[in-house]
Design a protein around this motif. Structure first.
Motif, PDB file in Angstrom:
ATOM      1  N   ASN A  61      19.658  46.479  65.433  1.00  0.00           N
ATOM      2  CA  ASN A  61      18.652  46.860  64.435  1.00  0.00           C
ATOM      3  C   ASN A  61      17.942  45.690  63.762  1.00  0.00           C
ATOM      4  OD1 ASN A  61      18.543  49.670  64.682  1.00  0.00           O
ATOM      5  ND2 ASN A  61      20.483  49.827  63.583  1.00  0.00           N
ATOM      6  N   PHE A  62      18.261  44.455  64.114  1.00  0.00           N
ATOM      7  CA  PHE A  62      17.536  43.334  63.497  1.00  0.00           C
ATOM      8  C   PHE A  62      16.049  43.417  63.846  1.00  0.00           C
ATOM      9  CE2 PHE A  62      15.608  39.123  63.613  1.00  0.00           C
ATOM     10  CZ  PHE A  62      15.791  38.742  62.293  1.00  0.00           C
ATOM     11  N   PHE A  63      15.734  43.490  65.127  1.00  0.00           N
ATOM     12  CA  PHE A  63      14.329  43.526  65.548  1.00  0.00           C
ATOM     13  C   PHE A  63      13.673  44.870  65.231  1.00  0.00           C
ATOM     14  CE2 PHE A  63      15.990  39.999  68.008  1.00  0.00           C
ATOM     15  CZ  PHE A  63      14.986  39.049  67.856  1.00  0.00           C
ATOM     16  N   ARG A  64      14.450  45.920  65.211  1.00  0.00           N
ATOM     17  CA  ARG A  64      13.906  47.260  64.948  1.00  0.00           C
ATOM     18  C   ARG A  64      13.417  47.407  63.511  1.00  0.00           C
ATOM     19  NH1 ARG A  64      11.283  50.877  64.420  1.00  0.00           N
ATOM     20  NH2 ARG A  64      11.583  53.070  64.971  1.00  0.00           N
ATOM     21  N   THR A  65      13.981  46.610  62.590  1.00  0.00           N
ATOM     22  CA  THR A  65      13.663  46.761  61.173  1.00  0.00           C
ATOM     23  C   THR A  65      12.786  45.630  60.620  1.00  0.00           C
ATOM     24  OG1 THR A  65      15.763  45.690  60.598  1.00  0.00           O
ATOM     25  CG2 THR A  65      15.751  48.113  60.720  1.00  0.00           C
ATOM     26  N   LEU A  66      12.147  44.870  61.491  1.00  0.00           N
ATOM     27  CA  LEU A  66      11.267  43.800  61.025  1.00  0.00           C
ATOM     28  C   LEU A  66      10.087  44.363  60.229  1.00  0.00           C
ATOM     29  CD1 LEU A  66      11.094  41.598  64.248  1.00  0.00           C
ATOM     30  CD2 LEU A  66      12.126  40.935  62.069  1.00  0.00           C
ATOM     31  N   PRO A  67       9.706  43.701  59.136  1.00  0.00           N
ATOM     32  CA  PRO A  67       8.512  44.137  58.410  1.00  0.00           C
ATOM     33  C   PRO A  67       7.242  43.769  59.198  1.00  0.00           C
ATOM     34  CG  PRO A  67       9.656  42.374  57.214  1.00  0.00           C
ATOM     35  CD  PRO A  67      10.419  42.627  58.466  1.00  0.00           C
ATOM     36  N   VAL A  68       6.202  44.548  59.015  1.00  0.00           N
ATOM     37  CA  VAL A  68       4.921  44.289  59.664  1.00  0.00           C
ATOM     38  C   VAL A  68       4.151  43.256  58.836  1.00  0.00           C
ATOM     39  CG1 VAL A  68       2.743  45.347  60.418  1.00  0.00           C
ATOM     40  CG2 VAL A  68       4.879  46.639  60.565  1.00  0.00           C
ATOM     41  N   MET A  69       3.489  42.331  59.518  1.00  0.00           N
ATOM     42  CA  MET A  69       2.657  41.346  58.825  1.00  0.00           C
ATOM     43  C   MET A  69       1.504  42.052  58.106  1.00  0.00           C
ATOM     44  SD  MET A  69       3.482  38.145  59.093  1.00  0.00           S
ATOM     45  CE  MET A  69       3.979  36.809  60.144  1.00  0.00           C
ATOM     46  N   ALA A  70       1.143  41.523  56.973  1.00  0.00           N
ATOM     47  CA  ALA A  70       0.031  42.078  56.200  1.00  0.00           C
ATOM     48  C   ALA A  70      -1.232  42.142  57.047  1.00  0.00           C
ATOM     49  CB  ALA A  70      -0.215  41.228  54.956  1.00  0.00           C
ATOM     50  N   ASP A  71      -1.911  43.273  57.001  1.00  0.00           N
ATOM     51  CA  ASP A  71      -3.195  43.512  57.664  1.00  0.00           C
ATOM     52  C   ASP A  71      -3.131  43.545  59.193  1.00  0.00           C
ATOM     53  OD1 ASP A  71      -4.637  43.563  55.154  1.00  0.00           O
ATOM     54  OD2 ASP A  71      -4.441  41.371  55.129  1.00  0.00           O
ATOM     55  N   ALA A  72      -1.945  43.486  59.782  1.00  0.00           N
ATOM     56  CA  ALA A  72      -1.841  43.461  61.244  1.00  0.00           C
ATOM     57  C   ALA A  72      -2.317  44.770  61.873  1.00  0.00           C
ATOM     58  CB  ALA A  72      -0.409  43.151  61.671  1.00  0.00           C
ATOM     59  N   VAL A  73      -1.868  45.896  61.359  1.00  0.00           N
ATOM     60  CA  VAL A  73      -2.230  47.188  61.951  1.00  0.00           C
ATOM     61  C   VAL A  73      -3.735  47.386  61.893  1.00  0.00           C
ATOM     62  CG1 VAL A  73      -1.983  49.693  61.779  1.00  0.00           C
ATOM     63  CG2 VAL A  73       0.021  48.222  61.451  1.00  0.00           C
ATOM     64  N   GLU A  74      -4.314  47.211  60.715  1.00  0.00           N
ATOM     65  CA  GLU A  74      -5.748  47.403  60.540  1.00  0.00           C
ATOM     66  C   GLU A  74      -6.548  46.436  61.404  1.00  0.00           C
ATOM     67  OE1 GLU A  74      -3.349  48.518  57.024  1.00  0.00           O
ATOM     68  OE2 GLU A  74      -3.544  46.649  58.126  1.00  0.00           O
ATOM     69  N   SER A  75      -6.078  45.215  61.528  1.00  0.00           N
ATOM     70  CA  SER A  75      -6.782  44.204  62.320  1.00  0.00           C
ATOM     71  C   SER A  75      -6.769  44.534  63.807  1.00  0.00           C
ATOM     72  CB  SER A  75      -6.164  42.827  62.079  1.00  0.00           C
ATOM     73  OG  SER A  75      -6.328  42.455  60.727  1.00  0.00           O
ATOM     74  N   LEU A  76      -5.643  44.995  64.314  1.00  0.00           N
ATOM     75  CA  LEU A  76      -5.592  45.368  65.729  1.00  0.00           C
ATOM     76  C   LEU A  76      -6.473  46.578  66.016  1.00  0.00           C
ATOM     77  CD1 LEU A  76      -3.396  43.233  65.926  1.00  0.00           C
ATOM     78  CD2 LEU A  76      -2.136  44.786  67.387  1.00  0.00           C
ATOM     79  N   LEU A  77      -6.544  47.504  65.083  1.00  0.00           N
ATOM     80  CA  LEU A  77      -7.447  48.652  65.251  1.00  0.00           C
ATOM     81  C   LEU A  77      -8.902  48.190  65.361  1.00  0.00           C
ATOM     82  CD1 LEU A  77      -5.773  51.192  62.816  1.00  0.00           C
ATOM     83  CD2 LEU A  77      -6.074  51.504  65.292  1.00  0.00           C
ATOM     84  N   VAL A  78      -9.281  47.204  64.559  1.00  0.00           N
ATOM     85  CA  VAL A  78     -10.640  46.651  64.619  1.00  0.00           C
ATOM     86  C   VAL A  78     -10.845  45.901  65.933  1.00  0.00           C
ATOM     87  CG1 VAL A  78     -12.186  44.920  63.603  1.00  0.00           C
ATOM     88  CG2 VAL A  78     -10.956  46.519  62.121  1.00  0.00           C
ATOM     89  N   LEU A  79      -9.893  45.055  66.303  1.00  0.00           N
ATOM     90  CA  LEU A  79     -10.039  44.233  67.506  1.00  0.00           C
ATOM     91  C   LEU A  79     -10.091  45.062  68.784  1.00  0.00           C
ATOM     92  CD1 LEU A  79      -7.678  41.244  66.632  1.00  0.00           C
ATOM     93  CD2 LEU A  79     -10.189  41.234  66.717  1.00  0.00           C
ATOM     94  N   GLN A  80      -9.368  46.169  68.833  1.00  0.00           N
ATOM     95  CA  GLN A  80      -9.339  46.960  70.065  1.00  0.00           C
ATOM     96  C   GLN A  80     -10.691  47.600  70.378  1.00  0.00           C
ATOM     97  OE1 GLN A  80      -6.454  50.075  70.123  1.00  0.00           O
ATOM     98  NE2 GLN A  80      -7.552  51.345  68.662  1.00  0.00           N
ATOM     99  N   GLU A  81     -11.591  47.613  69.428  1.00  0.00           N
ATOM    100  CA  GLU A  81     -12.929  48.137  69.689  1.00  0.00           C
ATOM    101  C   GLU A  81     -13.687  47.261  70.678  1.00  0.00           C
ATOM    102  OE1 GLU A  81     -14.931  48.700  65.944  1.00  0.00           O
ATOM    103  OE2 GLU A  81     -13.282  49.920  65.150  1.00  0.00           O
ATOM    104  N   ASN A  82     -13.407  45.952  70.661  1.00  0.00           N
ATOM    105  CA  ASN A  82     -14.137  45.016  71.515  1.00  0.00           C
ATOM    106  C   ASN A  82     -13.257  44.239  72.496  1.00  0.00           C
ATOM    107  OD1 ASN A  82     -16.834  45.374  70.363  1.00  0.00           O
ATOM    108  ND2 ASN A  82     -15.894  44.531  68.514  1.00  0.00           N
ATOM    109  N   TYR A  83     -11.946  44.340  72.364  1.00  0.00           N
ATOM    110  CA  TYR A  83     -11.021  43.585  73.202  1.00  0.00           C
ATOM    111  C   TYR A  83      -9.952  44.507  73.761  1.00  0.00           C
ATOM    112  CZ  TYR A  83     -12.869  39.381  70.902  1.00  0.00           C
ATOM    113  OH  TYR A  83     -13.678  38.390  70.428  1.00  0.00           O
ATOM    114  N   GLU A  84      -9.402  44.124  74.917  1.00  0.00           N
ATOM    115  CA  GLU A  84      -8.206  44.789  75.410  1.00  0.00           C
ATOM    116  C   GLU A  84      -7.018  43.985  74.900  1.00  0.00           C
ATOM    117  OE1 GLU A  84      -6.075  46.721  79.321  1.00  0.00           O
ATOM    118  OE2 GLU A  84      -7.837  45.450  79.630  1.00  0.00           O
ATOM    119  N   LEU A  85      -6.124  44.642  74.178  1.00  0.00           N
ATOM    120  CA  LEU A  85      -5.002  43.977  73.526  1.00  0.00           C
ATOM    121  C   LEU A  85      -3.729  44.135  74.349  1.00  0.00           C
ATOM    122  CD1 LEU A  85      -5.613  45.236  69.875  1.00  0.00           C
ATOM    123  CD2 LEU A  85      -6.593  43.227  71.013  1.00  0.00           C
ATOM    124  N   PHE A  86      -2.991  43.046  74.484  1.00  0.00           N
ATOM    125  CA  PHE A  86      -1.683  43.047  75.125  1.00  0.00           C
ATOM    126  C   PHE A  86      -0.692  42.446  74.138  1.00  0.00           C
ATOM    127  CE2 PHE A  86      -4.638  43.035  78.621  1.00  0.00           C
ATOM    128  CZ  PHE A  86      -4.060  43.892  79.533  1.00  0.00           C
TER     129      PHE A  86
END
Length: 177
Positions: A61-86
């Motif tokens: 559960n160490f990796f399963r419970t990591l906190p998300v970096m600030a603004d990461a979710v919203e930023s990836l949603l924006v980036l996926q509009e113009n980029y393919e994300l891996f």
């Protein structure tokens, strides 16, 4: 037109492993390490008790419970509009992390398709237009344009384009369109 591609590291880029690791390490070792106190140190210098560090990184559960970096979710949603994300994570060093990372991504980034998740050992084979990572060892071999995400262990490294947060990532990449 084919979208440009971005390889995005998990630990230290999408997931705040620093805060999590510090909390676990302090609890296990009885220390009072802070983010500020380890700036500029390598991971080996910051977390000197290798057996404790290895035990933490192999703890369920160490990796399963990591906190998300600030603004990461919203930023990836924006980036996926113009980029393919891996999402590319050197996860095989800690085999327990494999399923935990997949579950973590499913919870926090459900819009990333399973085909775009790459759990590997070395990232040297990754061939994307951009790579966002916190480790020079991965960026130095990047076949596209490397982007270094600031972390305590890379603060003194200056040989890659640096971003300090996800808002800066979006700003940099939107300028390249």
């Amino acid at each position: 037109m084919k979208k440009k591609t971005i390889a995005i590291d998990m630990d230290g880029v999408l997931a705040d492993i620093e805060a999590h690791l510090i909390a676990y390490y302090n609890k296990e070792h009885g220390t009072a390490i802070t983010k500020d106190s380890i700036q500029g140190f390598s991971e080996e210098e910051a977390f000197k008790e290798k057996a404790i560090l290895h035990g933490i990184l192999n703890q369920e559960n160490f990796f399963r419970t990591l906190p998300v970096m600030a603004d990461a979710v919203e930023s990836l949603l924006v980036l996926q509009e113009n980029y393919e994300l891996f999402i590319v994570s050197a996860a095989t060093q800690f085999p327990i992390s494999l399923s935990e990372k997949v579950a973590w991504l499913g919870e926090h980034f459900p819009f990333i398709k399973w085909e775009n998740i790459i759990l590997c050992g070395s990232k040297n084979i990754i061939n994307t237009d951009y790579m966002i990572d916190d480790h020079s060892k991965n960026l130095d071999y990047c076949m596209g344009k490397p982007i270094m995400f600031t972390a305590f262990h890379n603060i003194n490294q200056t040989h890659h384009l640096r971003v300090n947060n996800w808002k800066e990532v979006v700003d940099v990449l939107e300028k390249t369109l």
